[in-house]
Scaffold this motif. Structure first.
Motif, mmCIF file in Angstrom:
data_model
loop_
_atom_site.group_PDB
_atom_site.id
_atom_site.type_symbol
_atom_site.label_atom_id
_atom_site.label_comp_id
_atom_site.label_asym_id
_atom_site.label_seq_id
_atom_site.Cartn_x
_atom_site.Cartn_y
_atom_site.Cartn_z
ATOM 1 N N GLY A 322 0.800 -1.222 0.000
ATOM 2 C CA GLY A 322 0.000 0.000 0.000
ATOM 3 C C GLY A 322 0.829 1.265 0.000
ATOM 4 O O GLY A 322 0.416 2.291 0.543
ATOM 5 N N ILE A 323 2.013 1.192 -0.580
ATOM 6 C CA ILE A 323 2.846 2.394 -0.669
ATOM 7 C C ILE A 323 2.826 2.899 -2.112
ATOM 8 O O ILE A 323 2.896 2.101 -3.044
ATOM 9 C CB ILE A 323 4.298 2.092 -0.248
ATOM 10 N N ALA A 324 2.685 4.180 -2.285
ATOM 11 C CA ALA A 324 2.703 4.766 -3.621
ATOM 12 C C ALA A 324 3.771 5.846 -3.669
ATOM 13 O O ALA A 324 4.083 6.459 -2.656
ATOM 14 C CB ALA A 324 1.344 5.368 -3.951
ATOM 15 N N TYR A 325 4.342 6.052 -4.850
ATOM 16 C CA TYR A 325 5.493 6.958 -4.948
ATOM 17 C C TYR A 325 5.336 7.871 -6.156
ATOM 18 O O TYR A 325 5.385 7.419 -7.292
ATOM 19 C CB TYR A 325 6.753 6.087 -5.088
ATOM 20 N N ASN A 405 -5.771 3.523 -3.722
ATOM 21 C CA ASN A 405 -6.016 3.795 -2.311
ATOM 22 C C ASN A 405 -4.837 3.421 -1.440
ATOM 23 O O ASN A 405 -4.958 2.603 -0.527
ATOM 24 C CB ASN A 405 -7.246 3.010 -1.832
ATOM 25 N N PRO A 406 -3.674 3.991 -1.691
ATOM 26 C CA PRO A 406 -2.505 3.590 -0.911
ATOM 27 C C PRO A 406 -2.619 4.077 0.528
ATOM 28 O O PRO A 406 -3.346 5.039 0.816
ATOM 29 C CB PRO A 406 -1.352 4.282 -1.628
ATOM 30 N N ARG A 407 -1.908 3.412 1.432
ATOM 31 C CA ARG A 407 -1.930 3.845 2.836
ATOM 32 C C ARG A 407 -0.857 4.885 3.066
ATOM 33 O O ARG A 407 -0.974 5.734 3.935
ATOM 34 C CB ARG A 407 -1.675 2.647 3.741
ATOM 35 N N LEU A 408 0.212 4.770 2.310
ATOM 36 C CA LEU A 408 1.298 5.752 2.432
ATOM 37 C C LEU A 408 1.632 6.293 1.047
ATOM 38 O O LEU A 408 1.888 5.533 0.123
ATOM 39 C CB LEU A 408 2.546 5.088 3.036
ATOM 40 N N LEU A 409 1.586 7.599 0.954
ATOM 41 C CA LEU A 409 1.885 8.240 -0.323
ATOM 42 C C LEU A 409 3.192 9.007 -0.164
ATOM 43 O O LEU A 409 3.310 9.845 0.727
ATOM 44 C CB LEU A 409 0.734 9.188 -0.681
ATOM 45 N N ILE A 410 4.162 8.671 -1.003
ATOM 46 C CA ILE A 410 5.424 9.408 -0.956
ATOM 47 C C ILE A 410 5.422 10.406 -2.105
ATOM 48 O O ILE A 410 5.228 10.026 -3.260
ATOM 49 C CB ILE A 410 6.632 8.455 -1.108
ATOM 50 N N LEU A 411 5.607 11.671 -1.776
ATOM 51 C CA LEU A 411 5.599 12.709 -2.810
ATOM 52 C C LEU A 411 6.962 13.370 -2.836
ATOM 53 O O LEU A 411 7.425 13.876 -1.821
ATOM 54 C CB LEU A 411 4.539 13.773 -2.493
ATOM 55 N N ASP A 412 7.623 13.348 -3.972
ATOM 56 C CA ASP A 412 8.930 13.987 -4.087
ATOM 57 C C ASP A 412 8.762 15.263 -4.904
ATOM 58 O O ASP A 412 8.461 15.197 -6.086
ATOM 59 C CB ASP A 412 9.909 13.011 -4.759
ATOM 60 N N MET A 430 -3.952 16.611 -0.834
ATOM 61 C CA MET A 430 -3.112 15.988 0.192
ATOM 62 C C MET A 430 -3.840 15.978 1.535
ATOM 63 O O MET A 430 -3.839 14.976 2.248
ATOM 64 C CB MET A 430 -1.780 16.753 0.320
ATOM 65 N N CYS A 431 -4.476 17.109 1.869
ATOM 66 C CA CYS A 431 -5.174 17.204 3.153
ATOM 67 C C CYS A 431 -6.350 16.233 3.208
ATOM 68 O O CYS A 431 -6.544 15.530 4.194
ATOM 69 C CB CYS A 431 -5.675 18.631 3.373
ATOM 70 N N GLU A 432 -7.117 16.197 2.122
ATOM 71 C CA GLU A 432 -8.260 15.281 2.090
ATOM 72 C C GLU A 432 -7.791 13.850 2.274
ATOM 73 O O GLU A 432 -8.450 13.031 2.901
ATOM 74 C CB GLU A 432 -8.990 15.390 0.739
ATOM 75 N N TYR A 433 -6.630 13.576 1.715
ATOM 76 C CA TYR A 433 -6.119 12.216 1.703
ATOM 77 C C TYR A 433 -5.682 11.753 3.095
ATOM 78 O O TYR A 433 -6.002 10.645 3.523
ATOM 79 C CB TYR A 433 -4.969 12.143 0.698
ATOM 80 N N VAL A 434 -4.970 12.607 3.832
ATOM 81 C CA VAL A 434 -4.561 12.194 5.181
ATOM 82 C C VAL A 434 -5.749 12.206 6.141
ATOM 83 O O VAL A 434 -5.761 11.490 7.137
ATOM 84 C CB VAL A 434 -3.417 13.065 5.772
#
Lengths: 487, 322
Positions: A322-325, A405-412, A430-434
């Motif tokens: 569930g990690i997205a990058y 629907n990832p649990r952790l989203l990594i944004l670079d 981003m806010c809606e997502y967390v």
């Protein structure tokens, strides 16, 4: 430039634009992505031909039909993307196509001598004999500028010259720009960064939707007036941070090390949290995320999710957990440019969209849903990803991951090169997502962004842990001092 | 979402021309040839043309997968030779083995050599051009050794039907080609595999970040190319009724030509299967038509070469415009 007009495929992208640049000044050109800045500059550089209007230089009417015309008129453009040849030396790059020497043989001695003189005059200390590819991005940029100057250009166009360099290097660049001003050169400066504009520009012109809005003396206006004119509306909350209850730890990274990249990095991220990663360019932030996502597994270190140890050896493993990058470089690592927007969006979800064969109807449905929720501006889902503006491209990459629907989203660097309006939308997403109990790790080199959006900031310095700050402690100076602590 | 639907319905004539340019080209060539030689359109000639074309068709389809990932397979001609030869060695009527054993042997040789190509390109990171150039030489050498450079005649009845027989009026090679086309169409456009092939060729890094097993995809396209070359080898051997060590020589040229005439970009990520079909049909029609018109085979080479260059030139001019 007067009454400049330009259309692509009968869509007017520039309408009755005017612009004037005085010798010895810096004139900033601002506007959202798609406002027409780059198109206008490309007309000046001879890449495009204008459909109407006149251009005057020193009071004389000129016509620019090709890049060569532009060069001969003393115009040089430093592009957003670097255009040097990495395998060639600094001097070879600067004199590419006009190597000094006789007709038959070129003279390397002469070339290196001239290059050394040129760099000296700019107070740039780079050896003319090193290969461009081995230099830092910032130095490559300086070489591009040196090259422009070597053409004896009187008009220098800089398109987002600071998008990939650190604050200290920006200082150095500004030094050079001021020196150029004193020599009587005119500089057109395109940037999205407000503080830079006010530091360096004498005049500011704003374009919006291909139309000329207004020009001001920089000292006469401020940030909010500028933003208001750029977007045509007031952006009262640039960072729409909402308070989200922070939950339990989702992911823990312990003692991550990768040779020559980073050493002994440990951190955790909690549910509902936006964890910022600050640091100078080259501090190892992207490399850590590449390791966490399984692109370049670390030499040592462990990862725990929900308290349980997990192994991530390849991106599929990370995605499975569930990690997205969303990578830093959306053109090279995020999108398949010659694929349609729709296919890009579903690329990481094809397994779910297929039984025996691809469920075409369902795929179409989810694509339209994603386009709608993320407000991607497209004419058609089959429109090629390459035809979108930076902000919309970034939304497509986001859509690709949001679908899962990832649990952790990594944004670079999620908002690099994106206009103000699209930025605000991405922050909101981003806010809606967390808010749904997910977590975000955000790497950002923009201080206001990382301070505005994060709940907690980890600062890296030279591949090592430089410090950790919670929201109450956020201060630009503090972050900076952590960022340089291990250098 | 109404706007989205409306745009889809609009048809732009310019876009049509660029999309279907090669198809118009094929139609034009067919019209010109049939005016000059009306017999060209006779059913038996058409069937014969398709039978001749099916071998290059199979190779061109395999080449399409490879080219879509940004690679190239120069070894298909040699794989045709090797698989055809090994099939012939098994298909000798003295052995009294059923025909499908020989077919399986041919397939296996093709698949094995293709897999070697794939592993060398994707996992051992040798550029496709070099890896398959090497395989071109290796496979041909093995073929000569296996046969002592002598023809292998006297193949079983059943085996000879594959290349020479017909189902109803339709030649068996054409039936096989059609089946392969349907399977490939599904794999490229109706299955996620195809999406992954396009994505890998378009931007391998982005594909990898999206969780696609890029190396496996790259390896698989060479396996497909090898397998189809194996099938082509079996058909060719059956048609010429004996195993010949030099058979299939230079076949890679026509296969690559068909793929690029069909608009598949050698840079990868951009292409279409029906383009390849049009591509190999153009080559087949030219070969057949020019033969009928008694154009010398030397001139045929010149004409074919020119067509390849012109087709790709028009394509890149088009690309540059948009």
């Amino acid at each position: 430039m007067k009454h400049i007009e330009k259309s692509f495929h009968s869509v007017k992208v520039l309408n009755d634009i005017q612009f004037s640049l005085k010798a010895g000044t810096v004139h900033a050109l601002m506007g959202e992505n798609g406002a027409g800045k780059s198109t206008m500059m490309k007309i000046l550089a001879g890449v495009y031909k204008s459909d109407g209007g006149e251009i005057y230089i020193d009071g004389k009417k000129v016509s620019i039909d090709s890049p060569k015309d532009s060069q001969e008129l003393g115009i040089a453009m430093i592009h957003q993307e670097l255009s040097s040849i990495p395998q060639m030396t600094v001097a070879e790059n600067i004199y590419l196509g006009r190597e000094p020497g006789s007709k038959l043989f070129m003279s390397y001695t002469e070339m290196y001598k001239q290059t050394a003189q040129l760099l000296e005059s700019l107070h740039v200390h780079i050896n003319p004999k090193v290969k461009i590819g081995t230099l830092k991005v910032a130095d490559q940029q300086l070489i591009e500028i040196a090259k422009a100057i070597s053409f004896n250009a009187n008009i220098i166009i800089m398109d987002e010259p600071t998008s990939a360099i650190t604050d200290k290097e920006v200082e150095n660049l500004f030094h050079i720009i001021r020196a150029l001003k004193e020599q009587g050169k005119g500089i057109i400066y395109i940037s999205h960064k407000m503080d830079e504009i006010f530091q360096i520009a004498d005049e500011i012109t704003v374009l919006r939707d291909g139309a000329y809005i207004n020009s001001w003396q920089a000292k006469d206006i401020d940030n909010s007036i500028l933003i208001k004119n750029m977007v045509g509306r007031e952006l009262n909350e640039v960072y729409p941070k909402i308070k989200v209850p922070i939950g339990e730890t989702l992911l823990e990274v312990k003692d991550f090390s990768l040779k020559n990249k980073f050493e002994n990095i440990s951190f955790d991220v909690k549910k509902g949290e936006i964890l910022g990663f600050a640091g100078l360019v080259g501090a190892g932030r992207t490399e850590i995320m590449n390791s966490l996502f399984g692109l370049t597994p670390p030499d040592t270190g462990e990862i725990r999710m929900d308290g349980k140890a997990i192994t991530i050896k390849k991106p599929q493993d990370a995605i499975g957990y569930g990690i997205a990058y969303v990578t830093e470089d959306r053109k090279n690592e995020g999108l398949i440019l010659q694929m349609g927007v729709g296919q890009n969006i579903t690329l990481a979800s094809m397994k779910e969209l297929q039984k025996l064969l691809i469920k075409a109807k369902e795929e179409r449905k989810v694509i339209l849903e994603q386009i709608k929720t993320l407000r991607v501006k497209v004419n058609h889902p089959k429109q090629l990803a390459s035809s979108l503006s930076g902000g919309n491209q970034q939304k497509v990459v986001l859509a690709k991951w949001m679908m899962k629907n990832p649990r952790l989203l990594i944004l670079d660097e999620p908002t690099r090169g994106i206009d103000v309006g699209a930025k605000a939308e991405i922050y909101k997403l981003m806010c809606e997502y967390v808010d749904k109990g997910n977590s975000i790790i955000m790497i950002s080199s923009e201080m206001p962004e990382v301070m505005g959006m994060s709940d907690r900031i980890i600062v890296l310095s030279n591949g090592q842990f430089g410090g950790e700050l919670c929201r109450e402690e956020f201060k630009q100076e503090k972050i900076m001092s952590c960022a340089v602590s291990k250098i | 979402m109404d706007t989205i639907r409306n745009v889809q319905k609009k048809i732009n004539p310019k876009q049509m021309l660029s999309q279907y340019g090669t198809l118009f080209g094929l139609v034009a060539i067919v019209i010109i040839i049939s005016i000059m030689k009306p017999r060209f359109l006779a059913i038996d000639n058409i069937l014969n043309l398709l039978r001749q074309t099916s071998i290059n068709g199979l190779l061109a389809i395999g080449m399409t997968y490879v080219v879509l990932t940004g690679g190239i397979d120069l070894s298909v001609g040699s794989i045709v030779g090797a698989s055809g030869m090994f099939a012939a060695l098994v298909a000798k009527s003295d052995y009294n083995l059923p025909w499908y054993v020989a077919v399986l042997v041919g397939f296996s040789v093709g698949l094995l050599l293709g897999t070697l190509n794939g592993v060398i390109v994707s996992y051992l990171k040798v550029p496709a051009f070099i890896a398959t150039l090497g395989m071109l030489s290796i496979a041909r050498g093995v073929t000569y050794m296996a046969s002592d450079a002598r023809p292998v005649p006297g193949l079983s009845e059943g085996f000879l039907k594959i290349g020479g027989g017909s189902i109803g009026a339709i030649p068996i090679p054409v039936v096989l080609l059609t089946i392969v086309l349907v399977i490939c169409y599904i794999s490229l456009y109706k299955h996620r595999y195809g999406r992954y092939v396009f994505a890998t060729g378009g931007n391998a890094m982005a594909a990898r970040v999206s969780g696609i097993k890029v190396k496996k995809i790259v390896c698989s396209v060479y396996m497909i190319s090898g397998l189809l070359a194996g099938l082509a080898g079996v058909i060719l051997t059956s048609r010429v009724t004996s195993g010949l060590a030099q058979s299939g020589q230079n076949y890679e040229t026509d296969a690559i030509a068909a793929a690029v005439i069909g608009g598949n970009s050698l840079a990868g990520g951009r292409g279409r299967l029906w383009g390849t079909i049009v591509g190999f049909l153009i080559i087949g029609v030219m070969n057949n038509g020019l033969d009928m018109m008694a154009v010398s085979s030397y001139w045929q080479l010149v004409i074919k070469g020119s067509i390849i260059i012109i087709a790709v030139m028009l394509d890149s001019l088009n690309e540059a415009k948009s």
